[in-house]
Motif scaffolding. Structure first.
Motif, PDB file in Angstrom:
ATOM      1  N   LEU A  80     -33.152 -55.456 -44.140  1.00  0.00           N
ATOM      2  CA  LEU A  80     -33.173 -55.411 -45.608  1.00  0.00           C
ATOM      3  C   LEU A  80     -33.935 -56.564 -46.258  1.00  0.00           C
ATOM      4  N   VAL A  81     -33.714 -57.776 -45.786  1.00  0.00           N
ATOM      5  CA  VAL A  81     -34.296 -58.952 -46.465  1.00  0.00           C
ATOM      6  C   VAL A  81     -34.620 -60.047 -45.450  1.00  0.00           C
ATOM      7  N   LYS A  82     -35.384 -61.047 -45.949  1.00  0.00           N
ATOM      8  CA  LYS A  82     -35.519 -62.273 -45.161  1.00  0.00           C
ATOM      9  C   LYS A  82     -34.267 -63.116 -45.389  1.00  0.00           C
ATOM     10  N   THR A  83     -33.835 -63.841 -44.351  1.00  0.00           N
ATOM     11  CA  THR A  83     -32.672 -64.720 -44.521  1.00  0.00           C
ATOM     12  C   THR A  83     -32.766 -65.871 -43.528  1.00  0.00           C
ATOM     13  N   ILE A  84     -31.874 -66.819 -43.699  1.00  0.00           N
ATOM     14  CA  ILE A  84     -31.805 -67.939 -42.759  1.00  0.00           C
ATOM     15  C   ILE A  84     -30.637 -67.680 -41.804  1.00  0.00           C
ATOM     16  N   ALA A  85     -30.955 -67.603 -40.526  1.00  0.00           N
ATOM     17  CA  ALA A  85     -29.904 -67.496 -39.509  1.00  0.00           C
ATOM     18  C   ALA A  85     -29.842 -68.835 -38.774  1.00  0.00           C
ATOM     19  N   GLN A  86     -28.934 -68.926 -37.821  1.00  0.00           N
ATOM     20  CA  GLN A  86     -28.817 -70.177 -37.074  1.00  0.00           C
ATOM     21  C   GLN A  86     -28.958 -69.933 -35.587  1.00  0.00           C
ATOM     22  N   GLU A  87     -29.560 -70.886 -34.905  1.00  0.00           N
ATOM     23  CA  GLU A  87     -29.648 -70.801 -33.442  1.00  0.00           C
ATOM     24  C   GLU A  87     -29.315 -72.167 -32.861  1.00  0.00           C
ATOM     25  N   ILE A  88     -28.970 -72.162 -31.572  1.00  0.00           N
ATOM     26  CA  ILE A  88     -28.619 -73.428 -30.919  1.00  0.00           C
ATOM     27  C   ILE A  88     -29.866 -74.306 -30.867  1.00  0.00           C
ATOM     28  N   ALA A  89     -29.707 -75.546 -31.349  1.00  0.00           N
ATOM     29  CA  ALA A  89     -30.859 -76.435 -31.510  1.00  0.00           C
ATOM     30  C   ALA A  89     -31.258 -77.090 -30.192  1.00  0.00           C
ATOM     31  N   GLY A  90     -32.496 -77.548 -30.167  1.00  0.00           N
ATOM     32  CA  GLY A  90     -32.936 -78.415 -29.076  1.00  0.00           C
ATOM     33  C   GLY A  90     -33.321 -77.663 -27.837  1.00  0.00           C
ATOM     34  N   ILE A  99     -13.192 -70.649 -21.443  1.00  0.00           N
ATOM     35  CA  ILE A  99     -13.222 -72.115 -21.590  1.00  0.00           C
ATOM     36  C   ILE A  99     -14.576 -72.543 -22.165  1.00  0.00           C
ATOM     37  N   CYS A 100     -15.624 -71.859 -21.746  1.00  0.00           N
ATOM     38  CA  CYS A 100     -16.971 -72.189 -22.228  1.00  0.00           C
ATOM     39  C   CYS A 100     -17.085 -71.990 -23.743  1.00  0.00           C
ATOM     40  N   TYR A 101     -16.367 -70.988 -24.235  1.00  0.00           N
ATOM     41  CA  TYR A 101     -16.359 -70.717 -25.678  1.00  0.00           C
ATOM     42  C   TYR A 101     -15.914 -71.968 -26.438  1.00  0.00           C
ATOM     43  N   GLU A 102     -14.886 -72.648 -25.903  1.00  0.00           N
ATOM     44  CA  GLU A 102     -14.381 -73.866 -26.542  1.00  0.00           C
ATOM     45  C   GLU A 102     -15.323 -75.058 -26.270  1.00  0.00           C
ATOM     46  N   ALA A 103     -15.836 -75.132 -25.062  1.00  0.00           N
ATOM     47  CA  ALA A 103     -16.655 -76.296 -24.675  1.00  0.00           C
ATOM     48  C   ALA A 103     -17.985 -76.343 -25.420  1.00  0.00           C
ATOM     49  N   THR A 104     -18.415 -75.206 -25.948  1.00  0.00           N
ATOM     50  CA  THR A 104     -19.697 -75.157 -26.661  1.00  0.00           C
ATOM     51  C   THR A 104     -19.514 -75.216 -28.176  1.00  0.00           C
ATOM     52  N   ARG A 105     -18.295 -75.438 -28.610  1.00  0.00           N
ATOM     53  CA  ARG A 105     -17.977 -75.386 -30.043  1.00  0.00           C
ATOM     54  C   ARG A 105     -18.810 -76.364 -30.878  1.00  0.00           C
ATOM     55  N   GLU A 106     -19.120 -77.525 -30.294  1.00  0.00           N
ATOM     56  CA  GLU A 106     -19.798 -78.547 -31.103  1.00  0.00           C
ATOM     57  C   GLU A 106     -21.302 -78.628 -30.863  1.00  0.00           C
ATOM     58  N   LEU A 107     -21.863 -77.616 -30.234  1.00  0.00           N
ATOM     59  CA  LEU A 107     -23.321 -77.636 -30.028  1.00  0.00           C
ATOM     60  C   LEU A 107     -24.029 -77.615 -31.368  1.00  0.00           C
ATOM     61  N   PRO A 108     -25.069 -78.441 -31.519  1.00  0.00           N
ATOM     62  CA  PRO A 108     -25.777 -78.448 -32.802  1.00  0.00           C
ATOM     63  C   PRO A 108     -26.562 -77.161 -33.027  1.00  0.00           C
ATOM     64  N   LEU A 109     -26.621 -76.752 -34.309  1.00  0.00           N
ATOM     65  CA  LEU A 109     -27.355 -75.541 -34.695  1.00  0.00           C
ATOM     66  C   LEU A 109     -28.562 -75.915 -35.536  1.00  0.00           C
ATOM     67  N   ALA A 110     -29.556 -75.065 -35.515  1.00  0.00           N
ATOM     68  CA  ALA A 110     -30.731 -75.265 -36.379  1.00  0.00           C
ATOM     69  C   ALA A 110     -30.967 -73.982 -37.171  1.00  0.00           C
ATOM     70  N   ASP A 111     -31.463 -74.149 -38.402  1.00  0.00           N
ATOM     71  CA  ASP A 111     -31.782 -72.978 -39.222  1.00  0.00           C
ATOM     72  C   ASP A 111     -33.065 -72.328 -38.732  1.00  0.00           C
ATOM     73  N   ILE A 112     -33.108 -71.018 -38.828  1.00  0.00           N
ATOM     74  CA  ILE A 112     -34.317 -70.282 -38.455  1.00  0.00           C
ATOM     75  C   ILE A 112     -34.456 -69.097 -39.408  1.00  0.00           C
ATOM     76  N   GLU A 113     -35.687 -68.880 -39.900  1.00  0.00           N
ATOM     77  CA  GLU A 113     -35.878 -67.746 -40.824  1.00  0.00           C
ATOM     78  C   GLU A 113     -36.063 -66.470 -40.007  1.00  0.00           C
ATOM     79  N   ILE A 114     -35.334 -65.439 -40.406  1.00  0.00           N
ATOM     80  CA  ILE A 114     -35.444 -64.130 -39.731  1.00  0.00           C
ATOM     81  C   ILE A 114     -35.519 -63.039 -40.792  1.00  0.00           C
TER      82      ILE A 114
END
Ligand code: PRP
Ligand code: URA
Ligand code: MG
Length: 209
Positions: A59-69, A40-55
């Protein structure tokens, strides 16, 4: 008006079907509480905002996403909510945990409050209140009023089984709180138990009856 989501996923319905059986053992029941809470938590967290983060990948640098705030806080309503919280912590191990102690007076069906301990930064967090059963709705509604009185606003409520009477009361008293329900049952009996339900969730989790 609250968004009410009734989970219709086959895995959830299958697992709740096992929980309903009176022959299901305490250990199996407890494990299922935590598994269904995770789903149920999988569905309840569906709309959590994400923020970009460089990692950097290997192989390369890229932009990943993490839960914001300020991240999340799980709030089990004692006792029965505790095992839902344990399941959700498997998915979100860095969440903080607050506790609200309430039991339902079996004569009056009114909630009786006995404990509340929240993280000091709770009002900055996204709060997920968890309790397996929403019967009259008195306990869940009182728990959320208690949190709101502490200045907490971003609240979601997750339960495994709800009665229509409880959903009606809860959404009327807290129209700003979204609700996620594993299964919506038929009605309450004369003692305030959910039918067909699964009995007393706390007693089945802890083997106290
Ligand atoms: O919607 P309501 O009519 O308020 O009923 C639901 C409440 O009853 C159960 O707790 P209980 O009072 O049995 O406490 P416990 O978790 O300690 O067993 C359940 O876990 C909810 O908290
Ligand atoms: O059916 C019910 C109603 C309240 N509390 C429970 O644990 N089960
Ligand atoms: Mg109980």
């Amino acid at each position: 008006m609250s968004k009410v989501t009734i989970m219709n996923h086959p895995l959830i319905q299958h697992k709740i079907g096992i929980m309903r059986r009176k022959t299901t053992s305490t250990k199996e029941f407890r494990d299922l509480v935590s598994e269904v809470a995770m789903l149920i938590c999988y569905e309840a967290t569906r709309e959590l905002p994400l923020a970009d983060i460089e990692i950097e990948t290997p192989l390369v640098k890229t932009i990943a996403q993490e839960i914001a705030g300020k991240k999340l806080c799980i709030v089990p309503i004692l006792r029965a909510g505790l095992h839902m919280a344990d399941g959700i912590l498997n998915l979100i191990p860095n969440a903080k945990v607050g506790h609200v102690g309430l039991y339902r007076n079996e004569e009056t069906l009114e909630p009786v409050e006995y404990f509340c301990k929240m993280p000091s930064d709770a009002e900055e967090r996204e709060i997920f209140v968890v309790d397996p059963m929403l019967a009259t709705g008195g306990s869940a509604s009182a728990a959320i009023t208690l949190l709101k009185n502490k200045g907490i606003a971003k609240i979601h409520f997750l339960c495994l089984i709800a009665a229509p009477e409880g959903v009606k009361r809860f959404t009327k008293e807290h129209p700003d709180v979204d609700v996620y329900i594993g299964a919506l049952d038929e009605r309450l009996d004369e003692r305030g138990y959910i039918l067909p339900g699964l009995g007393d969730a706390g007693d089945r989790i802890y083997g106290t009856k």
